[in-house]
Design a protein around this motif. Structure first.
Motif, PDB file in Angstrom:
ATOM      1  N   PRO A 137      49.637  23.035 -19.917  1.00  0.00           N
ATOM      2  CA  PRO A 137      50.856  23.884 -19.980  1.00  0.00           C
ATOM      3  C   PRO A 137      51.479  24.381 -18.691  1.00  0.00           C
ATOM      4  O   PRO A 137      52.767  24.715 -18.547  1.00  0.00           O
ATOM      5  N   LYS A 138      50.497  24.725 -17.768  1.00  0.00           N
ATOM      6  CA  LYS A 138      50.974  25.464 -16.530  1.00  0.00           C
ATOM      7  C   LYS A 138      51.176  24.308 -15.325  1.00  0.00           C
ATOM      8  O   LYS A 138      51.421  24.851 -14.153  1.00  0.00           O
ATOM      9  N   ALA A 139      51.102  22.975 -15.723  1.00  0.00           N
ATOM     10  CA  ALA A 139      51.310  22.166 -14.548  1.00  0.00           C
ATOM     11  C   ALA A 139      52.652  21.527 -14.538  1.00  0.00           C
ATOM     12  O   ALA A 139      53.502  21.608 -15.579  1.00  0.00           O
ATOM     13  N   LYS A 140      52.906  21.301 -13.312  1.00  0.00           N
ATOM     14  CA  LYS A 140      54.157  20.360 -13.004  1.00  0.00           C
ATOM     15  C   LYS A 140      53.873  19.287 -12.698  1.00  0.00           C
ATOM     16  O   LYS A 140      52.766  18.738 -12.030  1.00  0.00           O
ATOM     17  N   GLY A 141      54.742  18.127 -13.014  1.00  0.00           N
ATOM     18  CA  GLY A 141      54.382  16.817 -12.614  1.00  0.00           C
ATOM     19  C   GLY A 141      55.294  16.505 -11.406  1.00  0.00           C
ATOM     20  O   GLY A 141      56.426  16.936 -11.126  1.00  0.00           O
ATOM     21  N   ILE A 142      54.474  15.682 -10.471  1.00  0.00           N
ATOM     22  CA  ILE A 142      55.262  14.986  -9.385  1.00  0.00           C
ATOM     23  C   ILE A 142      55.049  13.529  -9.430  1.00  0.00           C
ATOM     24  O   ILE A 142      53.724  13.053  -9.434  1.00  0.00           O
ATOM     25  N   ILE A 143      55.916  12.718  -9.342  1.00  0.00           N
ATOM     26  CA  ILE A 143      55.806  11.178  -9.063  1.00  0.00           C
ATOM     27  C   ILE A 143      56.095  10.873  -7.760  1.00  0.00           C
ATOM     28  O   ILE A 143      57.388  11.077  -7.111  1.00  0.00           O
ATOM     29  N   ALA A 144      55.163  10.627  -7.046  1.00  0.00           N
ATOM     30  CA  ALA A 144      55.039  10.199  -5.498  1.00  0.00           C
ATOM     31  C   ALA A 144      55.457   8.696  -5.392  1.00  0.00           C
ATOM     32  O   ALA A 144      54.556   7.952  -5.676  1.00  0.00           O
ATOM     33  N   VAL A 145      56.483   8.619  -4.391  1.00  0.00           N
ATOM     34  CA  VAL A 145      56.729   7.027  -4.333  1.00  0.00           C
ATOM     35  C   VAL A 145      56.984   6.893  -2.619  1.00  0.00           C
ATOM     36  O   VAL A 145      57.815   7.844  -2.170  1.00  0.00           O
ATOM     37  N   GLU A 146      56.554   5.716  -2.152  1.00  0.00           N
ATOM     38  CA  GLU A 146      56.806   5.889  -0.633  1.00  0.00           C
ATOM     39  C   GLU A 146      58.197   5.319  -0.691  1.00  0.00           C
ATOM     40  O   GLU A 146      58.878   4.622  -1.362  1.00  0.00           O
TER      41      GLU A 146
ATOM     42  N   ASP B 268      64.717  17.350 -16.471  1.00  0.00           N
ATOM     43  CA  ASP B 268      63.190  17.683 -16.840  1.00  0.00           C
ATOM     44  C   ASP B 268      62.693  18.515 -15.789  1.00  0.00           C
ATOM     45  O   ASP B 268      62.387  18.095 -14.649  1.00  0.00           O
ATOM     46  N   ALA B 269      62.677  19.682 -16.135  1.00  0.00           N
ATOM     47  CA  ALA B 269      62.230  20.877 -15.299  1.00  0.00           C
ATOM     48  C   ALA B 269      60.996  20.922 -14.763  1.00  0.00           C
ATOM     49  O   ALA B 269      60.373  21.413 -14.020  1.00  0.00           O
ATOM     50  N   ARG B 270      60.177  19.999 -15.628  1.00  0.00           N
ATOM     51  CA  ARG B 270      58.697  19.938 -15.171  1.00  0.00           C
ATOM     52  C   ARG B 270      58.295  18.790 -14.293  1.00  0.00           C
ATOM     53  O   ARG B 270      57.152  18.901 -13.774  1.00  0.00           O
ATOM     54  N   ILE B 271      59.270  17.954 -14.072  1.00  0.00           N
ATOM     55  CA  ILE B 271      58.917  16.765 -13.325  1.00  0.00           C
ATOM     56  C   ILE B 271      60.146  16.576 -12.055  1.00  0.00           C
ATOM     57  O   ILE B 271      61.043  16.758 -12.213  1.00  0.00           O
ATOM     58  N   SER B 272      59.324  16.350 -10.972  1.00  0.00           N
ATOM     59  CA  SER B 272      60.040  16.073  -9.794  1.00  0.00           C
ATOM     60  C   SER B 272      59.652  14.854  -9.039  1.00  0.00           C
ATOM     61  O   SER B 272      58.569  14.233  -9.420  1.00  0.00           O
ATOM     62  N   VAL B 273      60.626  14.278  -8.145  1.00  0.00           N
ATOM     63  CA  VAL B 273      60.162  12.855  -7.675  1.00  0.00           C
ATOM     64  C   VAL B 273      59.956  13.176  -6.034  1.00  0.00           C
ATOM     65  O   VAL B 273      60.732  13.900  -5.356  1.00  0.00           O
ATOM     66  N   ALA B 274      58.720  12.787  -5.678  1.00  0.00           N
ATOM     67  CA  ALA B 274      58.298  13.198  -3.949  1.00  0.00           C
ATOM     68  C   ALA B 274      58.390  11.982  -3.433  1.00  0.00           C
ATOM     69  O   ALA B 274      58.009  11.002  -3.571  1.00  0.00           O
ATOM     70  N   GLU B 275      59.424  11.932  -2.211  1.00  0.00           N
ATOM     71  CA  GLU B 275      59.782  10.553  -1.394  1.00  0.00           C
ATOM     72  C   GLU B 275      58.702  10.607  -0.289  1.00  0.00           C
ATOM     73  O   GLU B 275      58.968  11.672   0.594  1.00  0.00           O
TER      74      GLU B 275
END
Length: 438
Positions: free
Chosen positions: A194-203, A220-227
């Motif tokens: 519950p305290k975690a956030k999601g990061i989808i990391a893509v080149e 979706d406040a819990r998930i971000s995309v990292a370029e």
């Protein structure tokens, strides 16, 4: 916008153009399937079937042999033909369950409790029961990774969509074709923490995939995309954690010690299928590619399928390739035979008309320091390799050779073409073995 990255690394030709535009197509095996009981890190699974037994696709045929282990499921319907040692893509001979494929692909009944009614323990149990392991290549049992000592200390769930090894495009195709399934799987994992956030990391050589995934996580406040900056080994666990969170870990730490859990794209999709559909892991995406492959493809493959069938499905070879590799060209394993099963950790088969490595004889070190400049761990590979070759493992350890992540950047960049990574790998293994003896 500044791209996320780490210090060091190399820029090999990514070779993605061969298969990146090939949609995932399902391949059904024609012949027998061979299912090794050790398709994961940890204890091998224990067979629960015998020769002559009738099995269905998705039926459990071997149970986890310990806490760090994973169940094995049949990928076809048919008859257990034998339980005997067989060669794996890595070249080892291990015990395997051989199933005579009846060609009907009758499946066991998959049952899943409504997700909204499941407890945390039930979700973890579903992941464990499904036999899910890391599908990026390491094969670490996923249920173990998702059960850290202190779940409240986990702040980031990082989905590794870097796919930084050249040529491999399976995760890219998943993100392009079913990004919503990936996000659904990540939300299941985030519900465990519950305290975690999601990061989808893509080149950033996959900008179209970044756009697709970004659209799916809007709102979706819990998930971000990292370029991520396109660089090898951007997808290595330590590199990825540092690039996305700024946190550093070493060989004595687990990602959980830095408040992180890392899983690759295919693994997260498998979690969704297990939890919401009750489907165990008995298929995965495999890229068959390289300049020696007639028609490179991304295939949805049932585990245990003979690799020769996958080569045929991709149109066969253009003549006799000089090198065939299981996995990526930098960290993968050269294969002496393709008469092996595609196991859970078999992400790709690469075939090349020429082997650039064997064409050049190694020469003496010229002390240029390039290996130091690209090492993600800031080690001294040239010096460490000499220590390892001379069995001076105490000095090897004193210079932190055990921190090597075996990425191969040093060998790639070395103008003398010395086998630095191989020597480092040998030295690291010996140091760890000496520690266990003590």
């Amino acid at each position: 916008m500044a791209l996320f990255t780490f210090s060091g690394g190399v820029h090999p030709d990514d070779g993605k153009e061969y298969a990146k535009n090939s949609p995932i197509t399902e391949y059904l095996p024609k012949g027998d399937v061979v299912l090794p009981v050790g398709q994961h890190i940890g204890a091998p699974a224990k067979p629960i079937v015998q020769k002559g037994d009738q099995v269905l696709a998705g039926q459990k045929i071997a149970e986890a042999g310990g806490f760090v282990s994973a169940n094995i499921y049949s990928s076809v319907s048919g008859t257990v033909k034998a339980i005997e040692p067989r060669v794996t893509p890595a070249g080892a001979k291990v015990n395997a369950i051989v199933i005579e494929n009846d060609g009907e692909f009758k499946e066991a009944e998959f049952k899943a409790k409504p997700y909204q009614d499941m407890t945390r323990d039930e979700v973890l149990a579903a992941i464990k029961d499904a036999g899910i392991v890391g599908l990026g290549g390491a094969g670490f049992p996923t249920h173990v990774k998702l059960a850290p000592k202190d779940p409240d200390a986990i702040e980031y769930i990082i989905v590794n969509g870097a796919e930084c090894e050249p040529y491999i495009t399976g995760d890219y195709r998943i993100m392009m074709e079913t990004p919503e399934v990936l996000v659904e799987g990540l939300n299941i994992v985030l519900d465990l923490f519950p305290k975690a956030k999601g990061i989808i990391a893509v080149e950033d050589n996959k900008k179209d995939a970044i756009a697709k995934v970004s659209d799916c996580v809007k709102g979706d406040a819990r998930i971000s995309v990292a370029e991520l900056k396109t660089k090898y080994p951007q997808g290595a666990e330590r590199s990825l954690i540092y690039a996305t969170t700024g946190r550093a870990i070493n060989s004595s730490m687990l990602p959980a010690d830095a408040g992180c859990i890392v899983d690759n794209v295919a693994t997260i999709v498998a979690v969704k299928e297990a939890v919401k559909e009750g489907r165990p892991l008995f298929r995965r995406v495999v890229t068959v590619t390289g300049d020696a492959v007639e028609s490179p493809k991304n295939l949805l493959v049932r585990t245990g399928t003979n690799v020769n069938e996958l080569i045929e499905a991709a149109g066969g070879f253009k003549g006799q390739p000089e090198k065939v590799i299981s996995g990526g060209p930098i960290m993968g394993m050269a294969m002496f035979t393709t008469d092996v099963p595609a196991v859970k950790t078999f992400s790709s088969l690469l075939a090349f008309t020429k082997d650039p490595v064997s064409a050049v004889e190694p020469s003496n070190c010229i002390n240029c320091g390039r290996c130091v400049s690209v090492c993600p761990q800031k080690l001294m590979p040239a010096r460490l390799s000499v220590l390892a070759d001379n069995n001076n493992f105490e000095a090897f350890e004193a210079l932190h050779g055990d921190e090597c992540v075996e990425c191969g950047c040093c060998s790639f960049i070395c103008p003398a073409k010395r086998n630095l990574a191989q020597s480092m790998k040998t030295g690291r293994k010996q140091v760890l073995a000496n520690r266990r003896k003590k």
